[in-house]
Design a protein around this motif. Structure first.
Motif, PDB file in Angstrom:
ATOM      1  N   GLY A 267     -31.155 -16.200  28.218  1.00 46.83           N
ATOM      2  CA  GLY A 267     -30.958 -17.538  28.753  1.00 46.83           C
ATOM      3  C   GLY A 267     -31.918 -18.593  28.266  1.00 46.83           C
ATOM      4  O   GLY A 267     -31.975 -19.683  28.847  1.00 46.83           O
TER       5      GLY A 267
ATOM      6  N   TYR B 203     -27.772 -21.914  31.564  1.00 50.03           N
ATOM      7  CA  TYR B 203     -26.662 -21.042  31.952  1.00 50.03           C
ATOM      8  C   TYR B 203     -26.991 -19.579  31.669  1.00 50.03           C
ATOM      9  O   TYR B 203     -28.064 -19.264  31.165  1.00 50.03           O
ATOM     10  N   LEU B 204     -26.089 -18.682  32.014  1.00 44.40           N
ATOM     11  CA  LEU B 204     -26.399 -17.256  31.962  1.00 44.40           C
ATOM     12  C   LEU B 204     -26.859 -16.813  30.579  1.00 44.40           C
ATOM     13  O   LEU B 204     -27.796 -16.025  30.447  1.00 44.40           O
TER      14      LEU B 204
ATOM     15  N   TYR C  31     -29.751 -21.785  38.515  1.00 42.23           N
ATOM     16  CA  TYR C  31     -28.519 -21.532  37.771  1.00 42.23           C
ATOM     17  C   TYR C  31     -27.313 -22.114  38.502  1.00 42.23           C
ATOM     18  O   TYR C  31     -26.463 -22.780  37.897  1.00 42.23           O
TER      19      TYR C  31
ATOM     20  N   ARG D  35     -30.174 -14.032  32.361  1.00 42.14           N
ATOM     21  CA  ARG D  35     -31.082 -15.174  32.207  1.00 42.14           C
ATOM     22  C   ARG D  35     -32.391 -14.741  31.528  1.00 42.14           C
ATOM     23  O   ARG D  35     -32.912 -15.443  30.663  1.00 42.14           O
TER      24      ARG D  35
ATOM     25  N   TRP E  45     -27.078 -11.608  36.927  1.00 42.20           N
ATOM     26  CA  TRP E  45     -27.538 -12.954  36.586  1.00 42.20           C
ATOM     27  C   TRP E  45     -28.991 -12.924  36.110  1.00 42.20           C
ATOM     28  O   TRP E  45     -29.335 -13.572  35.124  1.00 42.20           O
TER      29      TRP E  45
ATOM     30  N   ASP F 242     -20.168 -17.970  32.471  1.00 41.11           N
ATOM     31  CA  ASP F 242     -20.306 -19.023  33.484  1.00 41.11           C
ATOM     32  C   ASP F 242     -18.943 -19.424  34.040  1.00 41.11           C
ATOM     33  O   ASP F 242     -18.807 -19.701  35.237  1.00 41.11           O
TER      34      ASP F 242
END
Length: 221
Positions: free
Chosen positions: A150, A155-156, A188, A146, A142, A164
């Motif tokens: 991101g 979102y990712l 997130y 990001r 994650w 997601d």
């Protein structure tokens, strides 16, 4: 199209298939079945719609049947265009595909010790080393997504997409079991949890009357 899913409170793979169908923008009929109950066993034996896997989710599109959540997402991506699900940039899309496939095939300890249960909040101090390793791995992915891709949203990979969809049940698990996460992950998770489609799913899960005791009794033990 018709999408057959399991209990919204417990069925993480159904959530993925359902979010993929919503993301496609295509109209679909939804049929929810109670997993592990007597009616489920009867349905598996008598309903051709649950074949050939006897599992959920299952997507029917006229004569075409797809019985795996990732296959459902890819099928819908073929129908509406991959940009609706995947980042346009080759490098970002490559990472997103790898993350989705890793989620699809990995994290067995997290799945077993922390089954999805949207209605409950379970404080636990007994996370196994294997589950903790799964959690650290997910948070690492994650963080990289990001940081690298991101910038375009919460979102990712900026905008809501396949990654997601596949990690949405993990967000639910982390919230249910009170898993401590760093600030970027909290932000997130909040974005995923507050997404209108997730709120629709959560509301339906909370109103379900079905209870699967094996998921209630074994949670985080």
């Amino acid at each position: 199209m018709k999408l057959i899913i399991g209990n919204k409170n417990y069925s993480s793979w159904s959530l993925r298939g359902w979010l993929a169908a919503k993301q496609s923008g295509l109209h679909f009929e939804e049929l929810t079945v109670n997993l592990f109950g007597e009616e489920w066993e009867q349905a598996k034996q008598s309903s051709e719609e649950l074949q050939p896997s006897g599992k959920v989710p299952v997507l029917w599109d006229e004569e075409t049947v797809i019985w795996d959540s990732l296959a459902i997402l890819e099928y819908l991506s073929d129908k509406v265009g991959r940009d609706r699900f995947w980042p346009k940039d080759d490098t970002a899309r490559g990472m997103a595909r790898a993350m989705v496939c890793e989620m699809h095939s990995s994290y067995a300890s997290l799945r077993q010790q922390c089954p999805m249960n949207i209605r409950k909040k379970i404080a636990t101090d007994e996370i196994s080393d294997e589950t903790r390793g799964d959690i650290v791995r997910i948070l690492t992915l994650w963080a990289e997504a990001r940081a690298r891709f991101g910038q375009g949203g919460p979102y990712l990979f900026g905008t809501f997409g396949a990654a997601d969809i596949f990690y949405a049940p993990v967000v639910s698990r982390f919230l249910t079991y009170g898993i401590g996460v760093p600030g970027f992950a909290e932000a997130y998770m909040q974005a995923v949890w507050e997404h209108p489609w997730m709120q629709e799913w959560i509301e339906a899960a909370e109103s379900e009357k079905w209870v699967i005791e094996q998921y209630e009794d074994s949670a985080a033990k």
